[in-house]
Write a protein that holds these residues in place. Structure first.
Motif, mmCIF file in Angstrom:
data_model
loop_
_atom_site.group_PDB
_atom_site.id
_atom_site.type_symbol
_atom_site.label_atom_id
_atom_site.label_comp_id
_atom_site.label_asym_id
_atom_site.label_seq_id
_atom_site.Cartn_x
_atom_site.Cartn_y
_atom_site.Cartn_z
ATOM 1 N N ALA A 7 -62.587 -0.199 -19.115
ATOM 2 C CA ALA A 7 -61.235 0.139 -18.655
ATOM 3 C C ALA A 7 -60.190 -0.665 -19.426
ATOM 4 O O ALA A 7 -59.133 -0.133 -19.799
ATOM 5 C CB ALA A 7 -61.110 -0.121 -17.152
ATOM 6 N N THR A 8 -60.473 -1.917 -19.689
ATOM 7 C CA THR A 8 -59.551 -2.760 -20.454
ATOM 8 C C THR A 8 -59.384 -2.216 -21.866
ATOM 9 O O THR A 8 -58.261 -2.180 -22.390
ATOM 10 C CB THR A 8 -60.052 -4.221 -20.482
ATOM 11 O OG1 THR A 8 -60.085 -4.707 -19.138
ATOM 12 C CG2 THR A 8 -59.151 -5.110 -21.317
ATOM 13 N N SER A 9 -60.456 -1.781 -22.482
ATOM 14 C CA SER A 9 -60.377 -1.218 -23.832
ATOM 15 C C SER A 9 -59.490 0.022 -23.867
ATOM 16 O O SER A 9 -58.644 0.167 -24.750
ATOM 17 C CB SER A 9 -61.771 -0.866 -24.356
ATOM 18 O OG SER A 9 -62.536 -2.019 -24.528
ATOM 19 N N ASN A 31 -57.171 0.846 -21.641
ATOM 20 C CA ASN A 31 -55.820 0.413 -21.292
ATOM 21 C C ASN A 31 -55.108 -0.170 -22.507
ATOM 22 O O ASN A 31 -53.980 0.221 -22.831
ATOM 23 C CB ASN A 31 -55.902 -0.614 -20.164
ATOM 24 C CG ASN A 31 -54.556 -1.072 -19.674
ATOM 25 O OD1 ASN A 31 -53.864 -1.817 -20.357
ATOM 26 N ND2 ASN A 31 -54.189 -0.638 -18.483
ATOM 27 N N GLU A 32 -55.753 -1.100 -23.184
ATOM 28 C CA GLU A 32 -55.128 -1.762 -24.324
ATOM 29 C C GLU A 32 -54.861 -0.789 -25.468
ATOM 30 O O GLU A 32 -53.811 -0.853 -26.113
ATOM 31 C CB GLU A 32 -55.989 -2.928 -24.800
ATOM 32 C CG GLU A 32 -55.977 -4.089 -23.830
ATOM 33 C CD GLU A 32 -56.932 -5.211 -24.198
ATOM 34 O OE1 GLU A 32 -57.717 -5.062 -25.162
ATOM 35 O OE2 GLU A 32 -56.882 -6.251 -23.519
ATOM 36 N N ALA A 33 -55.795 0.121 -25.717
ATOM 37 C CA ALA A 33 -55.613 1.100 -26.796
ATOM 38 C C ALA A 33 -54.431 2.023 -26.503
ATOM 39 O O ALA A 33 -53.609 2.298 -27.391
ATOM 40 C CB ALA A 33 -56.891 1.909 -26.999
ATOM 41 N N GLU A 34 -54.339 2.492 -25.270
ATOM 42 C CA GLU A 34 -53.247 3.401 -24.900
ATOM 43 C C GLU A 34 -51.886 2.706 -24.987
ATOM 44 O O GLU A 34 -50.938 3.246 -25.533
ATOM 45 C CB GLU A 34 -53.458 3.937 -23.482
ATOM 46 C CG GLU A 34 -54.625 4.883 -23.340
ATOM 47 C CD GLU A 34 -54.332 6.266 -23.893
ATOM 48 O OE1 GLU A 34 -53.185 6.726 -23.809
ATOM 49 O OE2 GLU A 34 -55.281 6.884 -24.419
ATOM 50 N N LEU A 35 -51.799 1.507 -24.436
ATOM 51 C CA LEU A 35 -50.524 0.784 -24.449
ATOM 52 C C LEU A 35 -50.139 0.347 -25.860
ATOM 53 O O LEU A 35 -48.958 0.397 -26.222
ATOM 54 C CB LEU A 35 -50.572 -0.412 -23.507
ATOM 55 C CG LEU A 35 -50.656 -0.058 -22.021
ATOM 56 C CD1 LEU A 35 -50.801 -1.316 -21.179
ATOM 57 C CD2 LEU A 35 -49.441 0.742 -21.574
ATOM 58 N N ALA A 36 -51.117 -0.043 -26.675
ATOM 59 C CA ALA A 36 -50.822 -0.429 -28.052
ATOM 60 C C ALA A 36 -50.306 0.759 -28.855
ATOM 61 O O ALA A 36 -49.385 0.622 -29.666
ATOM 62 C CB ALA A 36 -52.061 -1.021 -28.719
ATOM 63 N N ALA A 37 -50.879 1.942 -28.613
ATOM 64 C CA ALA A 37 -50.435 3.140 -29.327
ATOM 65 C C ALA A 37 -48.980 3.457 -28.988
ATOM 66 O O ALA A 37 -48.185 3.782 -29.875
ATOM 67 C CB ALA A 37 -51.337 4.323 -28.987
ATOM 68 N N VAL A 38 -48.625 3.348 -27.719
ATOM 69 C CA VAL A 38 -47.246 3.625 -27.308
ATOM 70 C C VAL A 38 -46.300 2.574 -27.882
ATOM 71 O O VAL A 38 -45.229 2.897 -28.393
ATOM 72 C CB VAL A 38 -47.129 3.672 -25.761
ATOM 73 C CG1 VAL A 38 -45.680 3.746 -25.318
ATOM 74 C CG2 VAL A 38 -47.900 4.855 -25.214
ATOM 75 N N ALA A 39 -46.706 1.322 -27.815
ATOM 76 C CA ALA A 39 -45.853 0.239 -28.321
ATOM 77 C C ALA A 39 -45.675 0.352 -29.831
ATOM 78 O O ALA A 39 -44.560 0.195 -30.343
ATOM 79 C CB ALA A 39 -46.453 -1.117 -27.960
ATOM 80 N N LYS A 40 -46.746 0.663 -30.536
ATOM 81 C CA LYS A 40 -46.662 0.777 -32.000
ATOM 82 C C LYS A 40 -45.753 1.930 -32.388
ATOM 83 O O LYS A 40 -44.966 1.822 -33.329
ATOM 84 C CB LYS A 40 -48.056 0.974 -32.589
ATOM 85 C CG LYS A 40 -48.062 1.022 -34.095
ATOM 86 C CD LYS A 40 -49.459 1.161 -34.643
ATOM 87 C CE LYS A 40 -49.421 1.220 -36.159
ATOM 88 N NZ LYS A 40 -50.744 1.363 -36.739
ATOM 89 N N LEU A 64 -62.764 6.166 -15.139
ATOM 90 C CA LEU A 64 -63.958 5.988 -15.956
ATOM 91 C C LEU A 64 -65.115 5.711 -15.005
ATOM 92 O O LEU A 64 -64.932 5.075 -13.972
ATOM 93 C CB LEU A 64 -63.787 4.792 -16.901
ATOM 94 C CG LEU A 64 -62.548 4.801 -17.781
ATOM 95 C CD1 LEU A 64 -62.278 3.426 -18.327
ATOM 96 C CD2 LEU A 64 -62.729 5.791 -18.907
ATOM 97 N N GLU A 65 -66.293 6.183 -15.372
ATOM 98 C CA GLU A 65 -67.460 5.897 -14.550
ATOM 99 C C GLU A 65 -68.460 5.104 -15.370
ATOM 100 O O GLU A 65 -68.755 5.459 -16.513
ATOM 101 C CB GLU A 65 -68.114 7.183 -14.035
ATOM 102 C CG GLU A 65 -69.255 6.884 -13.074
ATOM 103 C CD GLU A 65 -69.817 8.111 -12.420
ATOM 104 O OE1 GLU A 65 -69.533 8.326 -11.229
ATOM 105 O OE2 GLU A 65 -70.554 8.847 -13.104
ATOM 106 N N ALA A 117 -58.210 3.240 -15.531
ATOM 107 C CA ALA A 117 -57.920 2.537 -16.780
ATOM 108 C C ALA A 117 -57.018 1.326 -16.533
ATOM 109 O O ALA A 117 -56.880 0.475 -17.398
ATOM 110 C CB ALA A 117 -57.283 3.482 -17.788
ATOM 111 N N ASN A 118 -56.426 1.237 -15.346
ATOM 112 C CA ASN A 118 -55.648 0.050 -14.966
ATOM 113 C C ASN A 118 -56.505 -0.935 -14.178
ATOM 114 O O ASN A 118 -55.990 -1.821 -13.503
ATOM 115 C CB ASN A 118 -54.405 0.443 -14.158
ATOM 116 C CG ASN A 118 -53.271 0.860 -15.062
ATOM 117 O OD1 ASN A 118 -53.171 0.426 -16.203
ATOM 118 N ND2 ASN A 118 -52.403 1.713 -14.553
#
Length: 108
Positions: free
Chosen positions: A81-83, A85-94, A31-32, A46-47
């Motif tokens: 980047a945190t947003s 990261n959290e969205a991607e990981l939450a989608a996978v976890a859900k 991200l820039e 994103a990390n």
């Protein structure tokens, strides 16, 4: 019942593997973030790993101003980047969670 438990454990392990793969993939998502006047640009994964900082020469004339720009722009970059990261990981976890009533509200 035991078969259901084994199936659930298998699904959780599969989800854990997907989460780990997503974390690795997020290392490649960049991200820039730029200051409002484009005098400073930060590239971040994103990390939340800073990859590049580009500073316009005009900012080098005033140390205090440069520091302010760095703080503001880096904070915005980390927040974005945190947003992601959290969205991607939450989608996978859900996706990998068993259907337990009330659990879906944890991932919103």
């Amino acid at each position: 019942m035991f078969g259901d438990m084994m199936g659930m454990m298998g699904k959780l392990k599969e989800t854990q593997q997907k989460v780990e793969a997503t974390k690795k993939r997020l290392d490649t998502v960049t991200l820039e973030e730029k200051s409002n006047d484009n005098l400073l640009a930060v590239t971040i994964t994103a990390n939340r790993q800073i990859k590049k900082i580009a500073i316009d020469d005009r900012l080098l004339e005033d140390k205090e101003q440069l520091e302010d720009y760095l703080i503001m722009t880096l904070n915005k970059a980390i927040q974005n980047a945190t947003s992601v990261n959290e969205a991607e990981l939450a989608a996978v976890a859900k996706e990998g969670m068993p259907n337990i009533p009330g659990m879906d509200s944890l991932f919103k």
